[in-house]
Design a protein around this motif. Structure first.
Motif, mmCIF file in Angstrom:
data_model
loop_
_atom_site.group_PDB
_atom_site.id
_atom_site.type_symbol
_atom_site.label_atom_id
_atom_site.label_comp_id
_atom_site.label_asym_id
_atom_site.label_seq_id
_atom_site.Cartn_x
_atom_site.Cartn_y
_atom_site.Cartn_z
ATOM 1 N N LEU A 4 60.126 49.620 33.955
ATOM 2 C CA LEU A 4 59.081 50.536 33.493
ATOM 3 C C LEU A 4 57.747 50.219 34.172
ATOM 4 C CD1 LEU A 4 58.081 52.826 31.711
ATOM 5 C CD2 LEU A 4 57.826 51.165 29.850
ATOM 6 N N GLU A 5 57.422 48.958 34.269
ATOM 7 C CA GLU A 5 56.170 48.562 34.921
ATOM 8 C C GLU A 5 56.173 48.935 36.399
ATOM 9 O OE1 GLU A 5 54.693 44.684 32.379
ATOM 10 O OE2 GLU A 5 56.408 44.439 33.741
ATOM 11 N N VAL A 6 57.311 48.798 37.037
ATOM 12 C CA VAL A 6 57.443 49.168 38.450
ATOM 13 C C VAL A 6 57.214 50.668 38.617
ATOM 14 C CG1 VAL A 6 59.060 49.345 40.389
ATOM 15 C CG2 VAL A 6 58.960 47.236 39.035
ATOM 16 N N VAL A 7 57.848 51.441 37.749
ATOM 17 C CA VAL A 7 57.696 52.903 37.813
ATOM 18 C C VAL A 7 56.248 53.291 37.525
ATOM 19 C CG1 VAL A 7 58.387 55.091 36.769
ATOM 20 C CG2 VAL A 7 60.115 53.358 37.267
ATOM 21 N N ARG A 8 55.641 52.667 36.551
ATOM 22 C CA ARG A 8 54.240 52.972 36.229
ATOM 23 C C ARG A 8 53.319 52.615 37.391
ATOM 24 N NH1 ARG A 8 54.096 51.160 29.867
ATOM 25 N NH2 ARG A 8 54.867 53.150 29.056
ATOM 26 N N LYS A 9 53.622 51.547 38.093
ATOM 27 C CA LYS A 9 52.829 51.151 39.259
ATOM 28 C C LYS A 9 52.966 52.205 40.352
ATOM 29 C CE LYS A 9 50.262 48.017 41.195
ATOM 30 N NZ LYS A 9 48.875 47.903 40.777
ATOM 31 N N GLU A 10 54.162 52.716 40.535
ATOM 32 C CA GLU A 10 54.390 53.768 41.525
ATOM 33 C C GLU A 10 53.631 55.044 41.144
ATOM 34 O OE1 GLU A 10 58.055 56.115 43.780
ATOM 35 O OE2 GLU A 10 58.515 54.541 42.323
ATOM 36 N N ILE A 11 53.649 55.372 39.862
ATOM 37 C CA ILE A 11 52.902 56.537 39.375
ATOM 38 C C ILE A 11 51.411 56.341 39.631
ATOM 39 C CG2 ILE A 11 52.176 57.775 37.284
ATOM 40 C CD1 ILE A 11 55.099 57.395 36.278
ATOM 41 N N GLU A 12 50.913 55.138 39.374
ATOM 42 C CA GLU A 12 49.496 54.845 39.622
ATOM 43 C C GLU A 12 49.145 55.050 41.100
ATOM 44 O OE1 GLU A 12 46.355 51.104 39.434
ATOM 45 O OE2 GLU A 12 48.275 50.923 38.399
#
Length: 95
Positions: A4-12
């Motif tokens: 989830l953190e990886v995906v959120r970083k990509e979204i950022e």
């Protein structure tokens, strides 16, 4: 780092790219304004606004995106450009 953190970083990162593109788009307002002055075109060129909206709606359809949301986004982008052009011409509300 969780998935989830990886995906959120990509979204950022994508959000930053989107903002950079919006900035580029708005900053083109000066060139657009100069061309409009030369051609005697109004700052709010409703015909061109429709061309932009129709192009965005067509692309949204091809990409299977919600056309209503995309139209709203492009309405905002057009308003931002108009406001920037008005600011540059001394008629705007921005500081």
């Amino acid at each position: 780092m969780s998935e989830l953190e990886v995906v959120r970083k990509e979204i950022e990162e994508i959000d930053r790219e989107i903002l950079a593109l919006i900035s580029r788009r708005v900053n083109l307002a000066e060139k657009v304004l100069e061309s409009k002055r030369i051609n005697g075109t109004s700052i709010n060129d409703r015909t061109q606004n429709e061309v932009v909206i129709n192009r965005a709606v067509s692309a949204a359809t091809e990409l299977n995106l919600d056309v209503g949301f995309v139209k709203n986004i492009f309405d905002i982008l057009i308003r931002m450009s108009i406001e920037r052009q008005e600011e540059l011409s001394g008629k705007g509300n921005l500081p």
